[in-house]
Design a protein around this motif. Structure first.
Motif, mmCIF file in Angstrom:
data_model
loop_
_atom_site.group_PDB
_atom_site.id
_atom_site.type_symbol
_atom_site.label_atom_id
_atom_site.label_comp_id
_atom_site.label_asym_id
_atom_site.label_seq_id
_atom_site.Cartn_x
_atom_site.Cartn_y
_atom_site.Cartn_z
ATOM 1 N N VAL A 1 0.879 -1.145 0.093
ATOM 2 C CA VAL A 1 -0.416 -0.548 0.145
ATOM 3 C C VAL A 1 0.674 1.170 -0.210
ATOM 4 O O VAL A 1 0.364 2.763 0.413
ATOM 5 N N ARG A 2 2.262 0.751 -0.257
ATOM 6 C CA ARG A 2 3.274 1.581 -0.641
ATOM 7 C C ARG A 2 2.902 2.909 0.879
ATOM 8 O O ARG A 2 2.225 4.273 0.719
ATOM 9 N N LEU A 3 2.593 2.125 2.124
ATOM 10 C CA LEU A 3 2.952 3.237 3.255
ATOM 11 C C LEU A 3 4.256 3.588 3.448
ATOM 12 O O LEU A 3 5.425 3.783 3.425
ATOM 13 N N GLY A 4 4.344 5.272 4.285
ATOM 14 C CA GLY A 4 5.448 5.518 4.498
ATOM 15 C C GLY A 4 5.148 6.281 6.285
ATOM 16 O O GLY A 4 4.288 6.146 6.762
ATOM 17 N N PRO A 5 6.601 7.141 6.317
ATOM 18 C CA PRO A 5 6.635 7.922 7.893
ATOM 19 C C PRO A 5 5.564 8.359 8.078
ATOM 20 O O PRO A 5 5.378 8.636 9.281
ATOM 21 N N ASP A 6 5.136 8.997 6.601
ATOM 22 C CA ASP A 6 3.548 10.155 7.020
ATOM 23 C C ASP A 6 2.685 9.157 7.351
ATOM 24 O O ASP A 6 1.483 10.671 7.823
ATOM 25 N N ASP A 7 2.967 8.529 7.224
ATOM 26 C CA ASP A 7 1.041 8.075 6.997
ATOM 27 C C ASP A 7 0.415 7.797 8.282
ATOM 28 O O ASP A 7 1.458 7.682 10.091
ATOM 29 N N ARG A 8 -0.175 7.570 8.383
ATOM 30 C CA ARG A 8 -0.922 7.121 10.152
ATOM 31 C C ARG A 8 -2.209 5.995 9.908
ATOM 32 O O ARG A 8 -3.125 5.770 9.312
ATOM 33 N N GLN A 9 -1.925 5.294 10.541
ATOM 34 C CA GLN A 9 -2.465 3.585 10.675
ATOM 35 C C GLN A 9 -4.399 4.287 11.261
ATOM 36 O O GLN A 9 -3.754 4.126 12.209
ATOM 37 N N SER B 1 -2.109 -3.946 10.738
ATOM 38 C CA SER B 1 -1.711 -2.086 11.253
ATOM 39 C C SER B 1 -0.375 -1.676 12.212
ATOM 40 O O SER B 1 -0.010 -0.691 11.427
ATOM 41 N N THR B 2 -0.018 -2.910 12.827
ATOM 42 C CA THR B 2 0.615 -2.696 13.744
ATOM 43 C C THR B 2 1.823 -2.532 13.050
ATOM 44 O O THR B 2 3.471 -1.577 12.769
ATOM 45 N N MET B 3 2.861 -4.058 12.265
ATOM 46 C CA MET B 3 4.133 -3.712 12.194
ATOM 47 C C MET B 3 4.082 -3.059 10.685
ATOM 48 O O MET B 3 4.628 -2.852 10.097
ATOM 49 N N SER B 4 3.289 -2.489 9.956
ATOM 50 C CA SER B 4 3.259 -2.080 8.712
ATOM 51 C C SER B 4 3.834 -0.329 9.091
ATOM 52 O O SER B 4 4.157 0.533 8.620
ATOM 53 N N ALA B 5 2.761 -0.133 9.550
ATOM 54 C CA ALA B 5 3.748 1.001 10.985
ATOM 55 C C ALA B 5 4.896 1.079 11.652
ATOM 56 O O ALA B 5 5.412 1.993 11.190
ATOM 57 N N VAL C 1 7.553 -0.961 11.005
ATOM 58 C CA VAL C 1 8.694 -0.960 9.899
ATOM 59 C C VAL C 1 9.158 0.284 9.315
ATOM 60 O O VAL C 1 10.678 0.400 8.712
ATOM 61 N N VAL C 2 8.129 1.334 8.995
ATOM 62 C CA VAL C 2 8.604 2.461 8.462
ATOM 63 C C VAL C 2 8.372 3.271 9.084
ATOM 64 O O VAL C 2 8.335 4.986 8.816
ATOM 65 N N GLY C 3 8.491 3.529 10.528
ATOM 66 C CA GLY C 3 8.240 4.867 11.411
ATOM 67 C C GLY C 3 7.173 5.069 11.183
ATOM 68 O O GLY C 3 7.075 6.235 11.372
ATOM 69 N N ALA C 4 6.247 4.857 11.248
ATOM 70 C CA ALA C 4 4.725 5.333 10.842
ATOM 71 C C ALA C 4 4.263 5.770 12.121
ATOM 72 O O ALA C 4 4.550 5.380 13.343
ATOM 73 N N SER C 5 3.039 6.528 12.357
ATOM 74 C CA SER C 5 2.550 6.348 13.686
ATOM 75 C C SER C 5 0.807 5.782 13.875
ATOM 76 O O SER C 5 0.058 5.391 12.274
ATOM 77 N N ARG D 1 -7.382 11.764 11.789
ATOM 78 C CA ARG D 1 -6.295 11.876 10.227
ATOM 79 C C ARG D 1 -5.108 11.206 10.059
ATOM 80 O O ARG D 1 -4.416 10.878 9.468
ATOM 81 N N ALA D 2 -6.218 10.019 10.019
ATOM 82 C CA ALA D 2 -5.834 8.511 9.275
ATOM 83 C C ALA D 2 -5.728 8.250 8.108
ATOM 84 O O ALA D 2 -6.661 8.878 7.395
ATOM 85 N N THR D 3 -4.492 8.054 7.468
ATOM 86 C CA THR D 3 -4.660 7.939 6.183
ATOM 87 C C THR D 3 -4.551 6.167 5.065
ATOM 88 O O THR D 3 -4.798 5.814 4.284
ATOM 89 N N VAL D 4 -4.451 5.369 6.109
ATOM 90 C CA VAL D 4 -5.015 3.551 5.219
ATOM 91 C C VAL D 4 -5.760 3.500 7.223
ATOM 92 O O VAL D 4 -5.420 3.115 7.657
#
Length: 523
Positions: free
Chosen positions: A209-217, A232-236, A238-242, A262-265
């Protein structure tokens, strides 16, 4: 070497704490809708204190810690606190009966349990049959009395505990968690999750899902299941998201929570999607920032259309199970997304559909989904204390899922049913999901579950349990005729029963073994 590498939960967490200690890691909306924010640094302080408390209570490498409560920040403290000591976390469903808990806690050999005041009596009673379980920590208000002397107040115990900073990297294939799969005709099986498993699952989802540090689960599903842990937890992590976490799922507030946090995914199942669609539509809910919400299980074309019309084209169907860790199949984020299917094979996985002899099925012919992977890394390490079940499920590097699908001419996988949900009727195999899909298209049907029950002439007969949309619904005879016009004769239900609700697991899966028991007791 694969995408997990030699990393552990400890090394991944330490990297982000060192790099961005002041960045929000977790925003938690509690049951009273109060919002609490934890930065990476603040969460690290709580994890270190939890690990210190575990150490004082005798938890060490190879031990298992039980967490028995609904969604809260304590999950992250317990998971990463246990990992710091080389221990593993076993999450159990707060709705579990005492007998179920006795089996899970004794079979796993858990040495410590964390629960809340609501579930303390059940854990205390179960613990009497679990000689390895020495301590019970209870999250309760300071003035609340605890039901047993062997129980300790979590907050006060944490306040007096020392910090346990990371002192060893650990082994990436060391056990970090156990998740017990639902038992129907047999006892639940404990899926062993290694550090590498968790990271592999997170990387698969993050890349898909092209998750990045600026995303929020947006995590609304229960953390005691694989979906919220893996995707939800591990994808956030591994990329340093929230992560925006809610105490529980709310159909009426889902998009309002997405906006507030302010969630993105996000992540859903079919049942929560239907629950959302049944709510009065609020145009303000369209002001969310979600760019993708992945889901699993069958959703009708009309439900997909209505969801897209109301909330945007954000749904993304995928396929995974507790044993596969990551998502072996997923619709593409870009390109031709076909949400009536479970998608295409993802990076890192090879997926086949095979017949009973293990041969690949031709296009359009249903067979069992099998997934190629490495135990302890891309697929589960095995079932805890159950070598026989492990050998039955993992054969020559292939994990046999027990799910039936077919592949179309363009390579998309179409889910058919669980093997155990195939009704054998007069020599024909009938997929319960196919019959359910037809019934769900009827305007009077809100939800449907189809089962096979013993029949002296046809082996099994098809019975459908339905939730009607209103008391003025079409009679059973009309619905059976509706099916006759759309299904082969041998697929048409012989009996339709109306109910107010269907028995479900905490993530919305219908418990068909309970329906079969209902029918047996009151046909």
């Amino acid at each position: 070497m694969d995408i997990a590498g030699y990393r552990t939960l400890n090394t991944v967490w330490a990297h982000w704490v060192d790099r961005q200690p002041d960045k929000p890691f977790l925003l938690y909306e509690d049951p009273s809708q109060e919002l609490e924010t934890f930065t990476y640094g603040e969460m690290e302080s709580r994890i270190a204190r939890m690990a210190g408390l575990f150490h004082e209570l005798g938890v060490s490498r190879g031990n298992i810690v039980n967490l028995h409560m609904n969604n809260s920040p304590i999950f992250y403290m317990a998971l990463l606190g246990a990992a710091r000591l080389g221990a593993a976390l076993l999450c159990t469903n707060p709705l579990s009966s005492v007998d179920e808990l006795k089996y899970l806690l004794s079979h796993s050999g858990a040495v410590l349990s964390i629960t809340d005041r609501h579930s303390a009596e059940a854990i205390g009673e179960a613990a009497e049959a679990c000689p390895d379980l020495h301590h019970i920590l209870v999250a309760a208000e300071p003035e609340e009395p605890l039901p047993s002397e062997r129980m300790l107040p979590l907050s006060a115990s944490l306040a007096g505990a020392p910090d346990a900073r990371i002192h060893e990297i650990g082994d990436s294939e060391m056990m970090a968690g156990i998740l017990y799969t639902s038992g129907t005709t047999s006892k639940p099986k404990g899926v062993i999750i290694t550090h590498a498993n968790y990271i592999y699952a997170g990387e698969t989802m993050a890349r898909g899902v092209r998750l990045g540090p600026d995303d929020r689960q947006l995590a609304v599903l229960p953390l005691f299941h694989g979906n919220a842990q893996y995707y939800s937890t591990m994808s956030a992590l591994v990329v340093g998201a929230s992560i925006g976490l809610t105490a529980r799922f709310s159909a009426s507030r889902y998009f309002k929570q997405a906006i507030r946090l302010r969630a993105t995914v996000g992540s859903l199942f079919a049942a929560p999607i239907r629950m959302i669609l049944r709510q009065p539509y609020d145009p303000e809910d369209r002001n969310h920032s979600l760019r993708a919400v992945w889901f699993a299980q069958s959703v009708t074309q009309e439900e997909l259309r209505l969801f897209s019309e109301r909330y945007g084209d954000i749904l993304l169907q995928l396929y995974g199970m507790t044993e596969t860790m990551g998502t072996p199949l997923m619709n593409p984020l870009d390109g031709d997304r076909r949400n009536e299917t479970i998608g295409l094979p993802t990076l890192g996985y090879e997926v086949r559909v095979v017949d009973d002899a293990g041969r690949d099925c031709p296009i359009g012919v249903p067979g069992q989904i099998i997934v190629r992977g490495t135990p302890g890394r891309s697929i589960m390490k095995g079932y805890y204390k159950n070598e026989e079940a492990t050998r039955e499920t993992i054969r020559e590097g292939w994990l046999y899922t027990g799910d039936v699908a077919k592949i179309d001419a363009e390579g998309y996988f179409h889910f058919v049913d669980r093997i155990k949900d195939m009704v054998k009727r007069a020599g024909e195999n009938v997929a319960a999901g196919e019959v359910e899909a037809v019934l769900l298209q009827h305007p009077d049907v809100a939800d449907a579950a189809v089962i096979g029950v013993p029949d002296p002439i046809r082996d099994e007969k098809i019975v459908a349990y339905l939730i009607p949309r209103s008391p003025e619904h079409a009679p059973a005879e009309d619905l059976i005729e509706y099916c006759r016009q759309r299904l082969a004769r041998f697929k048409v239900p012989e009996e339709i029963l109306f109910v107010e609700e269907l028995p479900r697991t905490s993530v919305g899966k219908i418990q068909k073994h309970i329906l079969r028991q209902w029918y047996k007791e009151d046909p």
